[in-house]
Design an enzyme around this catalytic site. Structure first.
Site, PDB file in Angstrom:
ATOM      1  N   ASN A 207      -5.425  34.819 -32.937  1.00 17.24           N
ATOM      2  CA  ASN A 207      -4.103  34.613 -33.531  1.00 17.24           C
ATOM      3  C   ASN A 207      -4.286  34.235 -34.997  1.00 17.24           C
ATOM      4  OD1 ASN A 207      -1.517  33.888 -34.212  1.00 17.24           O
ATOM      5  ND2 ASN A 207      -1.452  32.028 -32.942  1.00 17.24           N
ATOM      6  N   TRP A 208      -4.057  35.224 -35.865  1.00 20.43           N
ATOM      7  CA  TRP A 208      -4.297  34.978 -37.296  1.00 20.43           C
ATOM      8  C   TRP A 208      -3.206  34.121 -37.937  1.00 20.43           C
ATOM      9  CZ3 TRP A 208      -6.073  40.276 -39.780  1.00 20.43           C
ATOM     10  CH2 TRP A 208      -7.309  40.634 -39.249  1.00 20.43           C
ATOM     11  N   LYS A 209      -2.084  33.955 -37.242  1.00 22.01           N
ATOM     12  CA  LYS A 209      -0.927  33.244 -37.823  1.00 22.01           C
ATOM     13  C   LYS A 209      -0.586  33.889 -39.185  1.00 22.01           C
ATOM     14  CE  LYS A 209      -2.383  29.304 -35.143  1.00 22.01           C
ATOM     15  NZ  LYS A 209      -2.451  27.872 -34.954  1.00 22.01           N
TER      16      LYS A 209
ATOM     17  N   HIS B 254       4.893  30.506 -29.000  1.00 18.29           N
ATOM     18  CA  HIS B 254       3.854  29.644 -29.581  1.00 18.29           C
ATOM     19  C   HIS B 254       4.499  28.336 -30.054  1.00 18.29           C
ATOM     20  CE1 HIS B 254       0.787  28.111 -32.264  1.00 18.29           C
ATOM     21  NE2 HIS B 254      -0.068  28.906 -31.652  1.00 18.29           N
TER      22      HIS B 254
ATOM     23  N   GLU C  63      -1.729  25.891 -24.289  1.00 16.13           N
ATOM     24  CA  GLU C  63      -2.156  25.347 -25.579  1.00 16.13           C
ATOM     25  C   GLU C  63      -1.526  23.976 -25.785  1.00 16.13           C
ATOM     26  OE1 GLU C  63      -3.359  28.642 -28.514  1.00 16.13           O
ATOM     27  OE2 GLU C  63      -1.219  28.376 -28.686  1.00 16.13           O
TER      28      GLU C  63
ATOM     29  N   GLY D 102      -5.406  23.188 -33.919  1.00 13.80           N
ATOM     30  CA  GLY D 102      -5.833  22.936 -35.288  1.00 13.80           C
ATOM     31  C   GLY D 102      -6.326  21.518 -35.546  1.00 13.80           C
TER      32      GLY D 102
ATOM     33  N   SER E 237      -8.111  24.553 -30.801  1.00 18.71           N
ATOM     34  CA  SER E 237      -9.418  24.148 -31.351  1.00 18.71           C
ATOM     35  C   SER E 237     -10.611  24.773 -30.629  1.00 18.71           C
ATOM     36  CB  SER E 237      -9.544  22.614 -31.368  1.00 18.71           C
ATOM     37  OG  SER E 237      -8.598  22.064 -32.260  1.00 18.71           O
TER      38      SER E 237
ATOM     39  N   GLY F 236      -7.103  30.373 -32.892  1.00 20.27           N
ATOM     40  CA  GLY F 236      -6.436  30.385 -34.188  1.00 20.27           C
ATOM     41  C   GLY F 236      -7.464  30.373 -35.311  1.00 20.27           C
ATOM     42  N   GLY F 237      -7.672  29.208 -35.885  1.00 20.60           N
ATOM     43  CA  GLY F 237      -8.529  29.059 -37.068  1.00 20.60           C
ATOM     44  C   GLY F 237      -9.875  29.763 -36.977  1.00 20.60           C
TER      45      GLY F 237
HETATM   46  P1  PGA Z   1      -6.458  26.770 -33.296  1.00 16.62           P
HETATM   47  O1  PGA Z   1      -5.053  27.466 -32.956  1.00 16.62           O
HETATM   48  O2  PGA Z   1      -7.507  27.567 -32.582  1.00 16.62           O
HETATM   49  O3  PGA Z   1      -6.567  26.855 -34.794  1.00 16.62           O
HETATM   50  O4  PGA Z   1      -6.389  25.377 -32.798  1.00 16.62           O
HETATM   51  C1  PGA Z   1      -4.802  27.996 -31.684  1.00 16.62           C
HETATM   52  C2  PGA Z   1      -3.409  28.571 -31.652  1.00 16.62           C
HETATM   53  O5  PGA Z   1      -2.508  27.996 -32.262  1.00 16.62           O
HETATM   54  O6  PGA Z   1      -3.176  29.619 -31.006  1.00 16.62           O
END
Ligand code: PGA
Length: 243
Positions: free
Chosen positions: A8-10, A92, A163, A169, A206, A227-228
């Protein structure tokens, strides 16, 4: 069953998709399905990039409204389908938080995704406050029930992404035991609404190269939503390596 890994690149740019395709021989042998969810405007380019590769294309959102219409700024599930998108993230926590998405809006989006024959990746997860009050399961139950009560479809493609909001994050993750227990519960609840239709449950929050092997090996974890750590090729491929 193959593990599912969704990036998920956001609202971020990344060169990870190009690098994955350049090295796809290496990743094709891995025991997982890899999907990338870039910002909307990159979907078309990435659809072309992914032709003939094993990577799947995922959108980060779709409209709760169906068909065409006067909904400025929105993109329908059918439009995504026409573009070659195979799955869509719905609900999300960032959308719930910043765009006031309710379970009811998520339900509408999920129905639209299913109607367009797109796999719906429905995100659920509790806040730290809810966790501290020991109300995680009842909260998740509500998030699922509001969407799947009287669910009309027998053959929908559904994935649940658990999640916890406090893990996104933050560098924090639940214990592996907690993840297992919560995923088991989610599967039980989903089985009530969609009997005889096993639903994959992903963990998100995370996930990184270091914790991915243990998370992937945790019972009842069918994959991860990242995500990150999905933005940089080296970080993301460490996670793929863990399958
Ligand atoms: P993260 O985000 O891996 O940066 O914690 C996960 C997400 O929001 O899907």
């Amino acid at each position: 069953m193959k593990k599912i890994i969704i990036a998920n690149w956001k609202m971020n740019d990344s060169d990870c998709a190009e690098k994955l395709v350049q090295n796809h021989e290496k990743w094709v042998k891995k025991n997982c399905n890899i999907m990338i969810a870039p910002p909307y405007i990159y979907l078309e380019k990435m659809h072309q990039l992914f032709q003939g590769s094993q990577f799947g294309l995922c959108a980060q959102n779709c409209s709760q409204f169906e068909g065409n219409g006067a909904y400025t700024g929105e993109i329908s599930a059918q439009m995504l389908k026409n573009l070659g998108v195979d799955s869509v993230i719905i609900g999300h926590s960032e959308r719930r938080q910043y765009y006031d998405e309710t379970n009811e809006i998520c339900r509408m989006k999920l129905y639209n995704a299913v109607n367009a024959d797109i796999c719906a990746v429905y995100c659920i997860g509790e806040s730290l406050e809810t966790k501290q009050r020991n109300q995680t399961i009842s909260f998740l139950n509500q998030q699922i029930g509001d969407v799947f009560t009287n669910f009309l479809y027998k053959r929908a493609r559904i994935i649940i992404a658990y999640e916890p909001i406090w893990a996104i994050g933050s560098g924090l993750t639940p214990t592996f035991n907690d993840i297992n227990q919560i995923h088991t519960k989610i599967k039980d609840i989903m089985n009530m609404y969609l009997p005889n239709q096993p639903v994959a449950v992903l963990y998100g929050g995370s996930v990184n190269g270091k914790n991915a092997p243990d998370i992937m090996a945790t019972p009842n974890v069918d994959g991860v939503l990242v995500g990150g750590a999905s933005l940089l090729y080296d970080n993301f491929t460490q996670i793929i390596q863990s399958t």
